[in-house]
Write a protein that holds these residues in place. Structure first.
Motif, mmCIF file in Angstrom:
data_model
loop_
_atom_site.group_PDB
_atom_site.id
_atom_site.type_symbol
_atom_site.label_atom_id
_atom_site.label_comp_id
_atom_site.label_asym_id
_atom_site.label_seq_id
_atom_site.Cartn_x
_atom_site.Cartn_y
_atom_site.Cartn_z
ATOM 1 N N MET A 1 0.819 -1.204 0.000
ATOM 2 C CA MET A 1 0.000 0.000 0.000
ATOM 3 C C MET A 1 0.858 1.261 0.000
ATOM 4 O O MET A 1 0.511 2.248 -0.645
ATOM 5 N N LYS A 2 1.989 1.200 0.700
ATOM 6 C CA LYS A 2 2.844 2.367 0.800
ATOM 7 C C LYS A 2 3.466 2.732 -0.545
ATOM 8 O O LYS A 2 3.675 3.908 -0.845
ATOM 9 N N GLY A 3 3.777 1.716 -1.358
ATOM 10 C CA GLY A 3 4.468 1.981 -2.617
ATOM 11 C C GLY A 3 3.567 2.231 -3.803
ATOM 12 O O GLY A 3 4.061 2.438 -4.920
ATOM 13 N N ILE A 4 2.245 2.251 -3.631
ATOM 14 C CA ILE A 4 1.330 2.467 -4.760
ATOM 15 C C ILE A 4 1.430 3.904 -5.242
ATOM 16 O O ILE A 4 1.443 4.853 -4.445
ATOM 17 N N ASP A 5 1.511 4.081 -6.551
ATOM 18 C CA ASP A 5 1.569 5.405 -7.156
ATOM 19 C C ASP A 5 0.164 6.004 -7.121
ATOM 20 O O ASP A 5 -0.715 5.629 -7.907
ATOM 21 N N THR A 6 -0.053 6.962 -6.215
ATOM 22 C CA THR A 6 -1.391 7.524 -6.043
ATOM 23 C C THR A 6 -1.764 8.529 -7.125
ATOM 24 O O THR A 6 -2.884 9.035 -7.127
ATOM 25 N N SER A 7 -0.824 8.840 -8.029
ATOM 26 C CA SER A 7 -1.195 9.662 -9.187
ATOM 27 C C SER A 7 -1.894 8.828 -10.243
ATOM 28 O O SER A 7 -2.510 9.367 -11.167
ATOM 29 N N ILE A 8 -1.814 7.503 -10.102
ATOM 30 C CA ILE A 8 -2.460 6.585 -11.033
ATOM 31 C C ILE A 8 -3.674 5.936 -10.399
ATOM 32 O O ILE A 8 -4.721 5.784 -11.039
ATOM 33 N N TYR A 9 -3.576 5.557 -9.107
ATOM 34 C CA TYR A 9 -4.630 4.795 -8.439
ATOM 35 C C TYR A 9 -5.187 5.545 -7.238
ATOM 36 O O TYR A 9 -4.483 6.325 -6.593
ATOM 37 N N ASP A 10 -6.452 5.280 -6.946
ATOM 38 C CA ASP A 10 -7.049 5.652 -5.663
ATOM 39 C C ASP A 10 -6.834 4.487 -4.700
ATOM 40 O O ASP A 10 -6.920 3.324 -5.092
#
Length: 343
Positions: A1-10
């Protein structure tokens, strides 16, 4: 969860705890070497998007099951009744969904929807041209129109007369009014439909000093008068008429109980329809100023009608303080595209 790119995913996290525990050091907290808070990390600090991004959320709960169908039902808003109240609520709710829900709650934008159910034509008292315009505008704003009669209402669905089942999460019933249990229980003369009977002067026949106005009352058959529409303007006009009538009775010495029988009551109550207005949302409304469906008069649709509708009701707000707040609210809605209280 920490490494998810939040510019791509919610990021949506569902957990019974709002923190993570660093288990290798957990034993040290049991003997006092470390404090418990030293080995606990808030979820919002692990993934900041949960706290700051509009499309990311944290739910403090347990996941008991997955049902996309149930989610669709809970977010289905069904309005029964295609009169002005049902149409106005559908339009306002659709505006709220399009302007606010889709922007702030993107994870439900494909599930939430509005359905309007009417047995015949929506806004049946309006001009045919205005009804067609209203149908187009509601459809364009995402409201699904269904023609049918509700046969049964259950806790999670309604059943139409053709057997169709419509699941819902929110049900708004706006098909008109009927006599309440109190009105039904009163031992008073009744008008057609079970309402309290009144004569031309709004008196309850054979009951001295008792008058009735509004939706709870109706003309008795002996008067030969038609049934009055269940509109606020009817009750308002009746209230003004009755106030003047009571003042006249009081000045003539009939203000005390059982003392007004011989007082001249003057002209009877006559209702003259001033027209109807209804908003469709998105700065669109209908204004029909005809005295009857078959009569001639002004009928407008679009932004000008919306402005007339807003202006007319602004003048009806009782206090100047509330008029000011309503006016500011409407202006900010036009300028910013939404209610200033939501900004």
């Amino acid at each position: 969860m920490k490494g998810i790119d939040t510019s791509i995913y919610d990021v949506v996290c569902v957990s019974p705890r709002n923190h993570m525990v660093f288990t290798p050091l957990l034993a040290s907290t049991c003997v006092g070497t470390l404090e418990f808070r030293s080995v606990a990390e808030p979820v919002g600090r692990i993934q900041p998007a949960i706290s700051r991004e509009p499309g990311s959320y944290f739910f403090l709960s347990n996941c008991k099951g997955i049902d996309e169908q149930e989610k669709s039902r809970l977010l289905h808003c069904v309005v029964v009744g295609g009169g002005p109240t049902g149409v106005e609520f559908s339009g306002e709710l659709s505006d709220f969904i399009m302007r606010d829900v889709r922007q702030r709650h993107a994870h439900v934008k494909d599930y939430i929807r509005v359905t309007l159910i009417e047995a015949n034509e929506i806004l049946s008292s309006f001009d045919d041209r205005l009804r067609r315009y209203a149908t187009r505008q509601l459809t364009k704003s995402g409201v699904h129109l269904v023609r049918g009669i509700v046969k049964d209402v259950e806790p999670d669905k309604i059943v139409l007369d053709n057997g169709t089942e419509v699941p819902y999460g929110l049900l708004v019933w706006s098909t008109g009014v009927g006599p309440s249990s109190l009105v039904k229980s009163l031992d008073l003369p009744k008008a057609p439909g079970g309402r309290i009977g009144i004569d031309e002067w709004l008196r309850v026949p054979n009951v001295p000093d008792v008058y009735a106005i509004g939706d709870c009352s109706g003309f008795v058959e002996s008067t030969g008068k038609p049934v009055l529409p269940a509109l606020a303007q009817v009750a308002e006009r009746q209230g003004k008429y009755l106030a003047g009538l009571l003042n006249r009775i009081g000045k003539a010495g009939g203000g005390r109980a059982n003392s007004g029988a011989e007082v001249d009551l003057g002209d009877p109550f006559v209702y003259k329809h001033l027209g109807s207005m209804a908003t469709l949302g998105r700065y669109k409304a209908l204004v029909d100023l005809r005295q009857s469906k078959e009569g001639k008069g002004i009928s407008l649709a679009g932004f000008l009608s919306w402005f007339i509708w807003r202006s007319a009701y602004l003048t009806r707000v009782i206090s100047w303080r509330n008029r000011f707040y309503v006016a500011v609210n409407w202006l900010t809605t036009m300028v910013f595209g939404r209610d200033i209280s939501r900004i």
